[in-house]
Design a protein around this motif. Sequence first.
Motif, short mmCIF file in Angstrom:
data_model
loop_
_atom_site.label_atom_id
_atom_site.label_comp_id
_atom_site.label_asym_id
_atom_site.label_seq_id
_atom_site.Cartn_x
_atom_site.Cartn_y
_atom_site.Cartn_z
N ARG A 275 41.59 -28.87 -102.34
CA ARG A 275 42.75 -29.26 -101.86
C ARG A 275 43.77 -29.92 -102.78
NH1 ARG A 275 41.39 -33.54 -97.56
NH2 ARG A 275 43.56 -33.80 -96.34
N ILE A 276 45.18 -29.34 -102.16
CA ILE A 276 46.25 -29.49 -103.19
C ILE A 276 47.52 -30.50 -103.19
CG2 ILE A 276 47.84 -28.57 -105.34
CD1 ILE A 276 44.46 -27.98 -106.05
N LEU A 277 47.42 -31.12 -103.16
CA LEU A 277 49.26 -31.15 -103.11
C LEU A 277 49.82 -31.83 -103.98
CD1 LEU A 277 51.32 -33.92 -101.30
CD2 LEU A 277 49.79 -35.90 -102.98
N VAL A 278 51.29 -30.93 -103.57
CA VAL A 278 52.40 -30.62 -104.81
C VAL A 278 53.49 -32.15 -103.90
CG1 VAL A 278 54.15 -29.08 -105.39
CG2 VAL A 278 52.18 -28.45 -104.64
N THR A 279 54.59 -32.00 -104.48
CA THR A 279 55.40 -33.65 -104.40
C THR A 279 56.86 -32.53 -104.94
OG1 THR A 279 55.29 -34.98 -106.88
CG2 THR A 279 54.00 -35.94 -104.70
N GLY A 280 57.37 -33.10 -104.37
CA GLY A 280 59.04 -32.75 -104.79
C GLY A 280 58.71 -30.91 -104.13
N GLU A 300 43.37 -26.15 -99.07
CA GLU A 300 44.59 -26.43 -98.61
C GLU A 300 46.04 -26.79 -99.33
OE1 GLU A 300 45.08 -29.47 -94.78
OE2 GLU A 300 43.65 -29.90 -96.60
N LEU A 301 46.88 -26.98 -99.06
CA LEU A 301 47.68 -27.04 -99.33
C LEU A 301 48.98 -27.73 -99.15
CD1 LEU A 301 49.61 -26.28 -102.61
CD2 LEU A 301 51.13 -24.68 -101.10
N ILE A 302 48.86 -28.90 -99.63
CA ILE A 302 50.16 -30.25 -99.07
C ILE A 302 51.58 -30.90 -99.58
CG2 ILE A 302 50.01 -32.56 -98.14
CD1 ILE A 302 47.17 -32.43 -98.27
N LEU A 303 52.21 -30.33 -98.80
CA LEU A 303 53.96 -30.31 -99.08
C LEU A 303 54.50 -31.48 -98.57
CD1 LEU A 303 54.73 -26.64 -97.47
CD2 LEU A 303 54.04 -27.35 -99.83
N LEU A 304 54.82 -31.84 -99.64
CA LEU A 304 55.56 -33.56 -99.42
C LEU A 304 56.67 -33.75 -100.66
CD1 LEU A 304 55.28 -36.33 -99.13
CD2 LEU A 304 54.23 -36.88 -101.32
N GLY A 305 58.14 -33.92 -99.69
CA GLY A 305 58.56 -33.72 -100.04
C GLY A 305 60.10 -35.02 -98.73
N HIS A 306 61.67 -34.90 -100.37
CA HIS A 306 62.61 -35.83 -98.96
C HIS A 306 63.03 -34.78 -97.88
CE1 HIS A 306 62.07 -39.48 -101.20
NE2 HIS A 306 62.10 -39.22 -102.29
N GLY A 307 63.79 -33.62 -98.72
CA GLY A 307 64.52 -32.78 -97.77
C GLY A 307 63.28 -32.13 -96.75
N ASN A 321 54.45 -14.66 -96.82
CA ASN A 321 54.11 -14.16 -98.04
C ASN A 321 51.88 -14.28 -97.81
OD1 ASN A 321 55.64 -12.87 -99.47
ND2 ASN A 321 56.59 -15.19 -98.23
N PHE A 322 51.83 -15.23 -97.02
CA PHE A 322 50.40 -15.97 -97.66
C PHE A 322 49.92 -16.71 -96.08
CE2 PHE A 322 52.32 -17.06 -101.53
CZ PHE A 322 51.49 -15.97 -102.35
N PRO A 323 49.85 -16.12 -95.32
CA PRO A 323 49.43 -16.47 -93.45
C PRO A 323 47.81 -16.49 -93.38
CG PRO A 323 49.12 -14.10 -94.03
CD PRO A 323 49.98 -13.99 -94.99
N ASN A 324 47.06 -16.60 -94.40
CA ASN A 324 45.16 -17.55 -94.44
C ASN A 324 45.67 -18.79 -95.00
OD1 ASN A 324 44.72 -15.58 -92.59
ND2 ASN A 324 44.16 -14.30 -95.06
N LEU A 325 46.56 -19.20 -96.01
CA LEU A 325 46.59 -20.32 -96.72
C LEU A 325 46.72 -21.10 -95.26
CD1 LEU A 325 47.05 -21.98 -98.69
CD2 LEU A 325 49.64 -21.45 -99.33
N LYS A 326 45.97 -22.18 -95.32
CA LYS A 326 45.77 -23.56 -94.53
C LYS A 326 47.12 -25.03 -95.51
CE LYS A 326 43.30 -27.28 -92.64
NZ LYS A 326 41.55 -27.68 -92.59
N LYS A 327 47.70 -25.04 -94.72
CA LYS A 327 48.77 -25.95 -95.75
C LYS A 327 49.75 -27.27 -94.40
CE LYS A 327 52.19 -22.76 -94.37
NZ LYS A 327 52.26 -22.29 -93.67
N LYS A 328 49.37 -28.35 -95.27
CA LYS A 328 50.62 -28.95 -94.27
C LYS A 328 51.91 -29.50 -94.90
CE LYS A 328 46.82 -31.53 -92.49
NZ LYS A 328 45.69 -33.02 -92.39
N GLY A 329 52.77 -30.25 -94.39
CA GLY A 329 53.82 -30.45 -94.73
C GLY A 329 54.97 -31.21 -94.05
#
Length: 329
Positions: A275-280, A300-307, A321-329
């Motif tokens: 499970r990966i968290l990317v800030t910005g 899982e890919l977790i998206l974190l940002g201000h905008g 482009n990655f329909p099988n990728l589990k993510k949160k934003g």
Amino acid sequence: MVNMRKLLLFLLDAGLTLFSGVVALFARFGFNFQEMLRYDESILIYTIVSMVVYVLNGNYSVVWEYANARDFLLLIRGSVISYISALAFFYFYRDVVLPRSVGFATFLGSMILIVLSRITWQWLTLSRKGRPTEKRIMIIGAGDAGVSILEEFEKHPHLGKVVAFMDDSPRKIGRRVRGIPVFGPIDRTMEYVERLGVDEVIVAIPSATKQQMERILGSIDLKKVKVKTLPSIRELMEDRVRLSHLKDISIEDLLGREEVKIDVRGIENLLKGKRILVTGAGGSIGSELCKQIAKMNPEELILLGHGENSIYLIDEFLSENFPNLKKKG
């Protein structure tokens, strides 16, 4: 085709040598044909001796399309040897006589005509390849490597025309090398690029250190002019500089250090199934990281940002482009 070309040059040289002999007789005896006929056999023998020498001298082993000064000296050597050989023949074979003035005039005339014929041959051959391109070249470094590059462009004018050298040496600045002006210092490169309408800059300093390359490239606006470099001096040792050695500037040239090699497989093993968290994540760097991480099959890919809008855009890109990728934003 090659053999036919050699035969044509051989016949041309024979004709020019015979013609020079006839002109020499006219110069010596005017229109006294009766006197001239006494020496027609001598001129024919001089021509035959000369043709044998030309072949042995290697006159027809040169590709005249790419001839340089050394190749033209070969022609002069052949003419001198043929003259000496003819004198030796007439000295030992007394039945045939050739006046000294006629022999020398034949030698001088044939040598000049043969050299001019090769210059004309070279010009006609290059002209058939098309007119020289409008591309204007500037060479940084007026040393041996720079002069070698200039010679290569002179042999292949359809590839471009060298209009200037740039150098830091006060001894060279303001002077000319092979007829090409030398400007400087190198820090003023862009000034002369714009003034002369230069299309391409070639850095011909194979011994330059990383610091020197960084300074040189720092003085050039890469958005306005294309830049090529030569390999290091180690790569060029024992080999004459050629246009084929030129290369586009590399990341090492721009960074001033060796390019860092990334262990992509190792990173993939580290991120796969995690499970990966990317800030910005909505920024330019963050969004590119998300794209690269998505290729490595994280759990899982977790998206974190201000905008909110930027997060939405990267989320949409990943969903498409990655329909099988589990993510949160």
